[in-house]
Design a protein around this motif. Structure first.
Motif, PDB file in Angstrom:
ATOM      1  N   ILE A 257      19.735 -38.729  35.530  1.00 18.77           N
ATOM      2  CA  ILE A 257      20.109 -38.948  36.936  1.00 18.77           C
ATOM      3  C   ILE A 257      20.800 -40.298  37.105  1.00 18.77           C
ATOM      4  CG2 ILE A 257      19.168 -39.281  39.250  1.00 18.77           C
ATOM      5  CD1 ILE A 257      17.005 -37.243  38.543  1.00 18.77           C
ATOM      6  N   ARG A 258      20.270 -41.335  36.438  1.00 15.82           N
ATOM      7  CA  ARG A 258      20.913 -42.653  36.529  1.00 15.82           C
ATOM      8  C   ARG A 258      22.322 -42.626  35.946  1.00 15.82           C
ATOM      9  NH1 ARG A 258      15.613 -44.652  35.419  1.00 15.82           N
ATOM     10  NH2 ARG A 258      16.026 -44.460  33.192  1.00 15.82           N
ATOM     11  N   GLN A 259      22.491 -41.927  34.850  1.00 11.38           N
ATOM     12  CA  GLN A 259      23.815 -41.831  34.247  1.00 11.38           C
ATOM     13  C   GLN A 259      24.776 -41.064  35.148  1.00 11.38           C
ATOM     14  OE1 GLN A 259      23.734 -40.084  30.368  1.00 11.38           O
ATOM     15  NE2 GLN A 259      25.920 -40.393  29.979  1.00 11.38           N
ATOM     16  N   LYS A 260      24.264 -40.017  35.787  1.00  7.11           N
ATOM     17  CA  LYS A 260      25.105 -39.238  36.694  1.00  7.11           C
ATOM     18  C   LYS A 260      25.528 -40.067  37.901  1.00  7.11           C
ATOM     19  CE  LYS A 260      25.156 -34.850  39.213  1.00  7.11           C
ATOM     20  NZ  LYS A 260      24.358 -33.639  39.567  1.00  7.11           N
ATOM     21  N   ILE A 261      24.600 -40.883  38.420  1.00  5.63           N
ATOM     22  CA  ILE A 261      24.938 -41.750  39.553  1.00  5.63           C
ATOM     23  C   ILE A 261      25.961 -42.799  39.144  1.00  5.63           C
ATOM     24  CG2 ILE A 261      23.989 -43.476  41.140  1.00  5.63           C
ATOM     25  CD1 ILE A 261      21.403 -41.870  41.179  1.00  5.63           C
ATOM     26  N   ALA A 262      25.803 -43.342  37.938  1.00  2.00           N
ATOM     27  CA  ALA A 262      26.735 -44.374  37.480  1.00  2.00           C
ATOM     28  C   ALA A 262      28.141 -43.822  37.263  1.00  2.00           C
ATOM     29  CB  ALA A 262      26.215 -44.998  36.184  1.00  2.00           C
ATOM     30  N   GLU A 263      28.264 -42.536  36.962  1.00  6.28           N
ATOM     31  CA  GLU A 263      29.572 -41.940  36.693  1.00  6.28           C
ATOM     32  C   GLU A 263      30.270 -41.420  37.940  1.00  6.28           C
ATOM     33  OE1 GLU A 263      28.753 -38.939  33.863  1.00  6.28           O
ATOM     34  OE2 GLU A 263      28.464 -40.324  32.176  1.00  6.28           O
TER      35      GLU A 263
ATOM     36  N   PRO B  56      10.851 -27.707  38.076  1.00  7.42           N
ATOM     37  CA  PRO B  56      11.805 -28.085  37.028  1.00  7.42           C
ATOM     38  C   PRO B  56      12.144 -29.568  37.043  1.00  7.42           C
ATOM     39  CG  PRO B  56      12.905 -26.877  38.794  1.00  7.42           C
ATOM     40  CD  PRO B  56      11.438 -26.775  39.056  1.00  7.42           C
ATOM     41  N   ARG B  57      11.962 -30.206  38.186  1.00  9.57           N
ATOM     42  CA  ARG B  57      12.194 -31.644  38.264  1.00  9.57           C
ATOM     43  C   ARG B  57      10.934 -32.371  37.820  1.00  9.57           C
ATOM     44  NH1 ARG B  57      13.265 -35.249  43.736  1.00  9.57           N
ATOM     45  NH2 ARG B  57      13.414 -37.261  42.673  1.00  9.57           N
ATOM     46  N   GLN B  58      11.094 -33.291  36.891  1.00  9.97           N
ATOM     47  CA  GLN B  58       9.958 -34.026  36.353  1.00  9.97           C
ATOM     48  C   GLN B  58       9.662 -35.242  37.227  1.00  9.97           C
ATOM     49  OE1 GLN B  58       8.239 -32.818  33.830  1.00  9.97           O
ATOM     50  NE2 GLN B  58       9.675 -31.121  33.603  1.00  9.97           N
ATOM     51  N   PHE B  59       8.373 -35.484  37.478  1.00 11.82           N
ATOM     52  CA  PHE B  59       7.931 -36.618  38.281  1.00 11.82           C
ATOM     53  C   PHE B  59       7.130 -37.563  37.403  1.00 11.82           C
ATOM     54  CE2 PHE B  59       8.567 -33.248  41.343  1.00 11.82           C
ATOM     55  CZ  PHE B  59       9.163 -33.900  42.415  1.00 11.82           C
TER      56      PHE B  59
ATOM     57  N   LEU C 135       7.974 -37.803  28.315  1.00  7.99           N
ATOM     58  CA  LEU C 135       9.306 -37.999  27.730  1.00  7.99           C
ATOM     59  C   LEU C 135      10.359 -37.195  28.486  1.00  7.99           C
ATOM     60  CD1 LEU C 135       8.415 -37.964  23.923  1.00  7.99           C
ATOM     61  CD2 LEU C 135       9.179 -39.915  25.278  1.00  7.99           C
ATOM     62  N   ARG C 136      10.000 -35.997  28.919  1.00  5.09           N
ATOM     63  CA  ARG C 136      10.936 -35.212  29.726  1.00  5.09           C
ATOM     64  C   ARG C 136      11.261 -35.923  31.035  1.00  5.09           C
ATOM     65  NH1 ARG C 136       8.604 -29.000  29.417  1.00  5.09           N
ATOM     66  NH2 ARG C 136       9.113 -28.589  27.223  1.00  5.09           N
ATOM     67  N   ALA C 137      10.234 -36.503  31.655  1.00  2.00           N
ATOM     68  CA  ALA C 137      10.467 -37.230  32.905  1.00  2.00           C
ATOM     69  C   ALA C 137      11.375 -38.435  32.679  1.00  2.00           C
ATOM     70  CB  ALA C 137       9.130 -37.674  33.502  1.00  2.00           C
ATOM     71  N   ASP C 138      11.156 -39.155  31.579  1.00  2.00           N
ATOM     72  CA  ASP C 138      12.016 -40.305  31.272  1.00  2.00           C
ATOM     73  C   ASP C 138      13.458 -39.876  31.036  1.00  2.00           C
ATOM     74  OD1 ASP C 138       9.857 -41.975  31.495  1.00  2.00           O
ATOM     75  OD2 ASP C 138       9.403 -41.976  29.351  1.00  2.00           O
ATOM     76  N   LEU C 139      13.633 -38.809  30.282  1.00  2.00           N
ATOM     77  CA  LEU C 139      14.994 -38.330  30.009  1.00  2.00           C
ATOM     78  C   LEU C 139      15.663 -37.802  31.274  1.00  2.00           C
ATOM     79  CD1 LEU C 139      14.349 -36.498  26.610  1.00  2.00           C
ATOM     80  CD2 LEU C 139      15.506 -38.684  26.957  1.00  2.00           C
ATOM     81  N   GLU C 140      14.878 -37.164  32.153  1.00  2.00           N
ATOM     82  CA  GLU C 140      15.442 -36.677  33.410  1.00  2.00           C
ATOM     83  C   GLU C 140      15.898 -37.837  34.291  1.00  2.00           C
ATOM     84  OE1 GLU C 140      16.557 -33.924  36.383  1.00  2.00           O
ATOM     85  OE2 GLU C 140      16.069 -33.676  34.255  1.00  2.00           O
ATOM     86  N   GLU C 141      15.093 -38.890  34.360  1.00  2.00           N
ATOM     87  CA  GLU C 141      15.497 -40.061  35.138  1.00  2.00           C
ATOM     88  C   GLU C 141      16.727 -40.731  34.533  1.00  2.00           C
ATOM     89  OE1 GLU C 141      12.297 -42.741  35.657  1.00  2.00           O
ATOM     90  OE2 GLU C 141      11.104 -41.384  36.897  1.00  2.00           O
TER      91      GLU C 141
END
Length: 569
Positions: free
Chosen positions: A233-239, A434-437, A224-230
């Protein structure tokens, strides 16, 4: 109710029994899986990303074991059966024809007083007493084995074993890559569905052990942490704004140019160092910078060796076709280089773990008040760097297995030891990244890098077998100009009809239509996949509309109930 005949009943019963048997067999096989408990524990404590690294390491152990078995059965076993008189067989030696006596000279320096440290140097570099063993190509200087009813063609078996392990590696990697790609593609299509599956259907109700339940809890939490991290990141790229995007890509381009310049300088330095070591340090132990430059430097090293083998400075190479003075048995010497790379890579991995990671852990634990130690921090388990390390070792194994047939066995032992060393380092000296894979993405990335390493290994092997003349002083191909010549010679012994079939299959008249048919089939499956994707999108849209309709009906029903209640009041 439809009546089933006895035959149909028997078929249904047999089908169910067979499925039940297959299920039980798979369940038993899963319990016999290598390092199953250790990998499950790592998954629960550190997440699926790090677990995928250890699963990838287990895959390489099995792959190298299978490669060694192929080489052992096709090359080593017939020789051992004959050498130790286990079977009634004899070695076959075909005298060389039209070969100058100078090309058959292979001096091996092993006379005189030998000091103890020389054995250590020989063990690390593959020279001395190891050079004459079955570890290297030069030991197999026979043309075949004569059994009671047939003759075993060793040169053909030697070449076929190389083709077999390369083809097996390619098919196995592609198969696992396709499986991982399908999983990652499905998960990337619908992110909300992934959350629902993990939250509402992710628990295994067959778990009865408390420790296993805690590991499962931790595994789901990391996923779940990995999903939320992705998602973050997608939201940050979109903004991102256009200016930020241009600035980021410009910075990446600038950094990539710097990296390419540094790599070019390093490649040239390795090229010059390899030439110097081959000319002035032929029998001495020298450090290899290739350990740090990973995959790309293997190509530089092999290219440098190939250019030195086929070039002569002060005299002509027309006599033997290669530099016989420096490389009387060039295949063995290339095998020694691959052997040294394998050994030094293993030593460096152990040294970094024992003399860098563990002291760093002690400093962080007992000297945490120092500001420098606080800035340094605890060692992080870097998945990409560790993956590149083992892919580098596997690429060396693929290249060196032709020149050193026992190298896959050494690689198997090496990866087994690395598994336990990395596990100990992870549990006692490292902290998770700290980065989830995500496991599916990680597995696909690992196999993609491994596939690149396999392609890099196939190129020099193909050139050495098809273009560079084989040594006339050692090895099973002393009677052939190149290694590949054994294939046309073997085809020449076939019946005329079979020869015509083989020549027809390998001709351009067959290759062009075959390529066109393959392209048409590929385009058909691409179109079919596109149609299936459109159908899936339509079904998803239909499900979304149905959910909206249900929501609308529930809303209307609620309003109607409210109106009825108000009227009653």
């Amino acid at each position: 109710m439809k009546y089933l005949s006895e035959w149909d009943q028997w078929k249904r019963y047999s089908s169910k029994s067979w499925k039940r048997f297959i299920g039980k067999a798979r369940e038993m096989a899963s319990h016999l899986e290598l390092w199953r408990k250790d990998i499950r524990s790592i998954e629960g404590k550190f997440g699926t990303g790090i677990q995928s690294y250890f699963s990838f390491l287990r895959f390489l152990v099995l792959l190298n074991l299978v490669i060694f078995l192929i080489i052992f059965l096709l090359v080593l076993l017939p020789i051992l059966l004959t050498k130790y008189k286990i079977t009634n067989s004899t070695f076959v030696f075909i005298p060389s024809k039209d070969t100058d006596i100078q090309c058959t000279v292979y001096p091996i320096s092993s006379s005189g007083l030998i000091y103890f440290y020389s054995y250590i140097i020989d063990l690390l570099s593959g020279t001395g007493f190891l050079e004459e063993t079955s570890l290297f190509y030069g030991h197999y200087t026979i043309d075949g084995v004569k059994f009671h009813n047939f003759s075993y063609d060793l040169p053909l078996a030697y070449l076929l074993s190389t083709i077999a392990y390369l083809a097996l590696s390619l098919l196995w990697i592609v198969k696992r890559s396709v499986e991982g790609f399908k999983i990652s593609l499905i998960r990337s299509e619908e992110h909300f569905q992934s959350y629902c599956n993990k939250i509402f259907a992710g628990w295994d109700f067959c778990i009865t052990n408390r420790s296993m339940a805690e590991l499962k809890h931790s595994s789901l939490r990391y996923e779940l942490r990995a999903d939320l991290e992705e998602e973050r990141i997608r939201q940050k790229i979109a903004e991102r704004t256009s200016e930020e995007t241009i600035r980021i890509y410009s910075l990446r381009l600038f950094l990539n140019c710097i990296v390419l310049a540094v790599l070019a300088a390093c490649f040239y330095a390795i090229y010059r160092a390899t030439i110097f070591s081959q000319e002035h340090m032929k029998k001495k132990l020298c450090p290899h910078l290739c350990v740090f430059m990973r995959l790309a430097t293997i190509c530089v090293l092999v290219f440098t060796l190939g250019s030195k083998i086929t070039s002569c400075d002060n005299y002509s190479c027309e006599l033997c076709g290669y530099n016989q003075k420096l490389y009387p048995c060039w295949e063995t010497q290339v095998g020694q280089e691959m052997y040294k790379l394998m050994i030094f890579d293993f030593i460096i991995i152990l040294a970094v773990t024992l003399f860098v990671d563990f002291p760093r852990k002690l400093l962080v634990t007992y000297c945490s008040s120092w500001k420098l130690i606080q800035c340094w921090g605890q060692q992080e388990f870097a998945i990409p760097d560790n993956v590149l390390g083992i892919v580098y070792g596997q690429t060396i194994c693929w290249i060196g297995a032709f020149f050193s047939p026992l190298l896959p066995a050494i690689a198997t032992l090496k990866f087994i030891i690395i598994f336990y060393v990395k596990e100990m380092s992870l549990l006692h000296t490292c902290r998770p990244s700290p980065r989830q894979f995500r496991a599916s993405n990680s597995n696909f990335f690992f196999l993609l890098v491994l596939l690149i390493g396999l392609c890099l290994a196939i190129i020099p092997l193909t050139i050495s077998m098809a273009r560079i003349p084989s040594s006339k002083a050692c090895g099973p191909f002393t009677n052939f100009n190149t290694t590949w010549e054994v294939i046309p010679k073997t085809v020449g012994t076939f019946p005329s009809s079979l020869q015509s079939l083989v020549h027809g299959i390998t001709s351009e008249a067959f290759a062009v239509p075959f390529f066109m048919i393959i392209c048409l089939i590929m385009f058909y499956f691409i179109a079919l996949a596109g149609a299936h994707k459109r159908v899936v999108d339509q079904l998803r849209e239909q499900l979304s509309l149905e959910s909206r309709d249900k929501r609308y009906l529930i809303q209307k029903l609620t309003e109607a109930q409210r109106d009825v209640r108000n009227r009653a009041d």
